[in-house]
Scaffold this motif. Sequence first.
Motif, PDB file in Angstrom:
ATOM      1  N   MET A   1       0.837  -1.193   0.000  1.00  0.00           N
ATOM      2  CA  MET A   1       0.000   0.000   0.000  1.00  0.00           C
ATOM      3  C   MET A   1       0.873   1.244   0.000  1.00  0.00           C
ATOM      4  N   ARG A   2       0.246   2.381  -0.227  1.00  0.00           N
ATOM      5  CA  ARG A   2       0.961   3.647  -0.158  1.00  0.00           C
ATOM      6  C   ARG A   2       1.208   3.960   1.304  1.00  0.00           C
ATOM      7  N   LYS A   3       2.475   4.053   1.708  1.00  0.00           N
ATOM      8  CA  LYS A   3       2.786   4.114   3.127  1.00  0.00           C
ATOM      9  C   LYS A   3       3.428   5.397   3.589  1.00  0.00           C
ATOM     10  N   ALA A   4       3.830   6.244   2.655  1.00  0.00           N
ATOM     11  CA  ALA A   4       4.508   7.459   3.106  1.00  0.00           C
ATOM     12  C   ALA A   4       4.426   8.520   2.041  1.00  0.00           C
ATOM     13  N   LEU A   5       4.467   9.773   2.488  1.00  0.00           N
ATOM     14  CA  LEU A   5       4.591  10.921   1.595  1.00  0.00           C
ATOM     15  C   LEU A   5       5.930  11.544   1.887  1.00  0.00           C
ATOM     16  N   THR A   6       6.800  11.575   0.889  1.00  0.00           N
ATOM     17  CA  THR A   6       8.166  12.000   1.113  1.00  0.00           C
ATOM     18  C   THR A   6       8.517  13.144   0.205  1.00  0.00           C
ATOM     19  N   THR A  43      10.531  -1.398  -2.016  1.00  0.00           N
ATOM     20  CA  THR A  43      10.189   0.009  -1.817  1.00  0.00           C
ATOM     21  C   THR A  43      10.325   0.736  -3.149  1.00  0.00           C
ATOM     22  N   VAL A  44       9.231   1.354  -3.583  1.00  0.00           N
ATOM     23  CA  VAL A  44       9.190   1.996  -4.898  1.00  0.00           C
ATOM     24  C   VAL A  44       8.812   3.461  -4.729  1.00  0.00           C
ATOM     25  N   GLY A  45       9.607   4.346  -5.304  1.00  0.00           N
ATOM     26  CA  GLY A  45       9.326   5.776  -5.277  1.00  0.00           C
ATOM     27  C   GLY A  45       8.551   6.192  -6.511  1.00  0.00           C
ATOM     28  N   ALA A  46       7.624   7.137  -6.334  1.00  0.00           N
ATOM     29  CA  ALA A  46       6.800   7.577  -7.464  1.00  0.00           C
ATOM     30  C   ALA A  46       6.220   8.951  -7.179  1.00  0.00           C
ATOM     31  N   THR A  47       5.920   9.686  -8.235  1.00  0.00           N
ATOM     32  CA  THR A  47       5.089  10.874  -8.085  1.00  0.00           C
ATOM     33  C   THR A  47       3.654  10.407  -7.868  1.00  0.00           C
ATOM     34  N   PRO A  48       2.842  11.203  -7.135  1.00  0.00           N
ATOM     35  CA  PRO A  48       1.543  10.709  -6.676  1.00  0.00           C
ATOM     36  C   PRO A  48       0.575  10.282  -7.771  1.00  0.00           C
ATOM     37  N   GLY A  52       1.693   6.899  -8.651  1.00  0.00           N
ATOM     38  CA  GLY A  52       1.319   6.365  -7.354  1.00  0.00           C
ATOM     39  C   GLY A  52       0.016   5.594  -7.404  1.00  0.00           C
ATOM     40  N   ARG A  53      -0.943   6.108  -8.159  1.00  0.00           N
ATOM     41  CA  ARG A  53      -2.240   5.428  -8.266  1.00  0.00           C
ATOM     42  C   ARG A  53      -2.114   4.107  -9.012  1.00  0.00           C
ATOM     43  N   ILE A  54      -1.279   4.085 -10.038  1.00  0.00           N
ATOM     44  CA  ILE A  54      -1.065   2.839 -10.780  1.00  0.00           C
ATOM     45  C   ILE A  54      -0.396   1.803  -9.881  1.00  0.00           C
ATOM     46  N   LEU A  55       0.606   2.227  -9.117  1.00  0.00           N
ATOM     47  CA  LEU A  55       1.258   1.303  -8.189  1.00  0.00           C
ATOM     48  C   LEU A  55       0.295   0.810  -7.113  1.00  0.00           C
ATOM     49  N   LYS A  73       6.555   5.021  -1.819  1.00  0.00           N
ATOM     50  CA  LYS A  73       6.962   6.313  -1.276  1.00  0.00           C
ATOM     51  C   LYS A  73       6.705   7.376  -2.335  1.00  0.00           C
ATOM     52  N   GLU A  74       5.997   8.413  -1.960  1.00  0.00           N
ATOM     53  CA  GLU A  74       5.649   9.456  -2.921  1.00  0.00           C
ATOM     54  C   GLU A  74       6.602  10.646  -2.832  1.00  0.00           C
ATOM     55  N   PHE A  75       6.907  11.214  -3.993  1.00  0.00           N
ATOM     56  CA  PHE A  75       7.765  12.383  -4.107  1.00  0.00           C
ATOM     57  C   PHE A  75       7.045  13.433  -4.934  1.00  0.00           C
ATOM     58  N   THR A  76       7.257  14.685  -4.599  1.00  0.00           N
ATOM     59  CA  THR A  76       6.580  15.756  -5.325  1.00  0.00           C
ATOM     60  C   THR A  76       7.552  16.611  -6.134  1.00  0.00           C
ATOM     61  N   ASP A  77       8.744  16.095  -6.385  1.00  0.00           N
ATOM     62  CA  ASP A  77       9.679  16.770  -7.282  1.00  0.00           C
ATOM     63  C   ASP A  77      10.362  15.708  -8.125  1.00  0.00           C
TER      64      ASP A  77
END
Length: 279
Positions: A1-6, A43-48, A52-55, A73-77
């Motif tokens: 699941m989506r577990k963090a906003l980073t 652990t997979v990083g992605a933009t939201p 993120g929704r696809i993951l 883990k979500e990233f906004t840059d």
Amino acid sequence: MRKALTLIGTGLAAALALTACGGSDSTPSADATLDPANPTTITVGATPVPQGRILEFVDENLAKDAGIDLDIKEFTDYQTPNIALSDGSLDANYFQHLAFFDQQVADKGYDFEHGEGIHIEPYAGFSSKHQSVDDIPEGATVAVTNDPGNQPRALKMLEAEGLLAGIEDDSAALTLTDEQNPKGLKFEENQPEILVQLIDDPKVDLAIINGNFILDAGLNTDDAVIVESAENNPYANFLAWKAGDDNPAIAKLEELLHSPDVKKFIEETWPNGDVFPAF
């Protein structure tokens, strides 16, 4: 699941010493070590959005039976997902296309590999002042990304609409010749995550926005003045990982991201073409 906003400060990039060589596109091999009864966590990083929704869709519907569990883990840059992959905080990331990937590898020495294209988010130009390309005057101010891995993409979109000419893969907004910029457009560079805020800036005639930030802001390409063509679009986003990583869970995720279920999810979630499958 989506577990963090980073969100890591972009200043961290300058503080990291990165020593590695360029990437390739070989994929790790999935094998019988994956066990649905004891799934392997990656652990997979992605933009939201949409990554993120696809993951999340994969994690909630496909991953368990395949023997993997996703820690998203979500990233906004656009800088820190590769930093985190390089320093081992991530096993893989999913946010970038080939031109950006190649630029990052060349500039920062990342030793990464990548999979096949999963989806494409068309670039689009939004304006609070003009209703069509024909309305954009000579000397208009255009807000574009300062990212050299994406800026030529924006310029090529403007070229396709007749606003620029002779754009090359390494063209830069601030060094265009009079022949390339016959309308004398003025360019304001900024970080891609900031550009959506400039749509309503009275000094800006047109803001070119990256697809994931269009979605994140609740915008719709149906309301854009310019939309990038989907035909032969080379900017598919893909999964990336460290070179030589033979973790079978990464190979399995790469496989699942190209499954008919994911293709159907993309098409049904974004039916107007704001996101479309690349496979």
